[in-house]
Structure formats: structure tokens, C-alpha cells
Scaffold this motif. Structure first.
Motif, PDB file in Angstrom:
ATOM      1  N   MET A 109      47.892  31.384  49.574  1.00 34.36           N
ATOM      2  CA  MET A 109      46.923  31.707  48.706  1.00 34.36           C
ATOM      3  C   MET A 109      46.974  30.512  47.454  1.00 34.36           C
ATOM      4  SD  MET A 109      47.430  36.159  48.345  1.00 34.36           S
ATOM      5  CE  MET A 109      45.330  36.117  48.016  1.00 34.36           C
ATOM      6  N   ASN A 158      40.820  31.120  47.947  1.00 36.55           N
ATOM      7  CA  ASN A 158      41.112  32.483  48.699  1.00 36.55           C
ATOM      8  C   ASN A 158      42.316  33.581  47.743  1.00 36.55           C
ATOM      9  OD1 ASN A 158      43.481  31.224  48.949  1.00 36.55           O
ATOM     10  ND2 ASN A 158      44.345  32.131  51.447  1.00 36.55           N
ATOM     11  N   ILE A 159      41.541  33.348  46.363  1.00 36.14           N
ATOM     12  CA  ILE A 159      42.225  34.081  45.289  1.00 36.14           C
ATOM     13  C   ILE A 159      41.106  34.516  44.260  1.00 36.14           C
ATOM     14  CG2 ILE A 159      43.841  31.973  45.081  1.00 36.14           C
ATOM     15  CD1 ILE A 159      42.714  31.301  42.760  1.00 36.14           C
ATOM     16  N   GLY A 160      41.276  35.968  43.874  1.00 31.53           N
ATOM     17  CA  GLY A 160      40.979  35.998  42.566  1.00 31.53           C
ATOM     18  C   GLY A 160      41.262  36.551  41.314  1.00 31.53           C
ATOM     19  N   ARG A 161      40.356  36.714  40.587  1.00 28.18           N
ATOM     20  CA  ARG A 161      40.712  38.262  39.736  1.00 28.18           C
ATOM     21  C   ARG A 161      41.764  39.173  39.815  1.00 28.18           C
ATOM     22  NH1 ARG A 161      36.284  40.192  36.094  1.00 28.18           N
ATOM     23  NH2 ARG A 161      35.742  41.439  37.291  1.00 28.18           N
ATOM     24  N   ASN A 184      46.786  39.276  43.370  1.00 31.93           N
ATOM     25  CA  ASN A 184      46.528  38.170  44.327  1.00 31.93           C
ATOM     26  C   ASN A 184      47.455  38.290  45.459  1.00 31.93           C
ATOM     27  OD1 ASN A 184      43.987  35.997  43.998  1.00 31.93           O
ATOM     28  ND2 ASN A 184      45.117  36.648  42.208  1.00 31.93           N
ATOM     29  N   ASP A 231      44.566  38.978  49.755  1.00 36.47           N
ATOM     30  CA  ASP A 231      44.077  39.289  49.340  1.00 36.47           C
ATOM     31  C   ASP A 231      43.961  39.545  48.423  1.00 36.47           C
ATOM     32  OD1 ASP A 231      41.399  40.946  49.664  1.00 36.47           O
ATOM     33  OD2 ASP A 231      41.867  42.584  50.863  1.00 36.47           O
ATOM     34  N   THR A 232      43.537  39.815  47.529  1.00 31.75           N
ATOM     35  CA  THR A 232      43.045  40.208  46.166  1.00 31.75           C
ATOM     36  C   THR A 232      42.774  41.655  45.486  1.00 31.75           C
ATOM     37  OG1 THR A 232      41.247  39.074  45.682  1.00 31.75           O
ATOM     38  CG2 THR A 232      42.698  38.123  45.515  1.00 31.75           C
ATOM     39  N   ASP A 241      41.125  43.660  42.202  1.00 31.99           N
ATOM     40  CA  ASP A 241      40.744  43.559  41.257  1.00 31.99           C
ATOM     41  C   ASP A 241      40.854  44.495  39.959  1.00 31.99           C
ATOM     42  OD1 ASP A 241      38.992  42.924  38.611  1.00 31.99           O
ATOM     43  OD2 ASP A 241      37.517  42.327  39.757  1.00 31.99           O
TER      44      ASP A 241
END
Length: 74
Positions: free
Chosen positions: A40, A46-49, A52, A67-68, A70
Motif C-alpha cells: 500500500m 490504494n491508501i486513504g484517510r 490502512n 483496504d482502508t 475511515d
């Protein structure tokens, strides 16, 4: 010598190398490297807030899911 995931030392045989780097606000994204492969990162997009997470098979080292989660928006 270069070691897997940029670590300072090599891992013993039958062990996996890994490195998890936290991000810095929205300037630098987090990254997860496992056994020399980046799972990642912001480059892979493929990262998010939030959290992760990478799920890896502990025997084979195969990535099962990334996956992430939030935590801000719920």
C-alpha cells in the motif's frame, strides 16, 4: 547491502521482513511494505484517510486483502 523493505538488517530465515510508515497529514501518505513488496502506498493509489490495513497470509506471505477504514466519517 540492501535489505527487504529498506530495513537496516536482514531477517532470519523463515521470517518475513516488513515496514509500516505512518503518513503526515495529507502531505505524505502512509505505506506498507511486506517481504520486499510495497502493498500500500500513495504511488499505488490504494491508501486513504484513517486506518490502512493489509491482510497477509502468515505462511505464504501472499496478500489477501488491502483496504482502508475511515475513522473520521464513520
Amino acid at each position: 547491502p540492501r535489505h527487504k523493505c529498506g530495513n537496516q538488517k536482514s531477517c532470519s530465515q523463515n521470517y518475513f521482513a516488513f515496514k509500516i510508515v505512518s503518513g503526515a497529514a495529507n502531505v505524505v501518505g502512509p505505506s506498507i511494505c511486506f517481504d520486499g513488496t510495497v502493498l500500500m502506498s500513495s504511488v499505488k493509489n490504494n491508501i486513504g484517510r484513517g486506518l490502512n490495513i493489509a491482510l497477509v497470509n502468515g505462511t505464504s506471505g501472499q496478500l489477501l486483502k488491502a483496504d482502508t477504514f475511515d475513522m473520521y466519517s464513520g
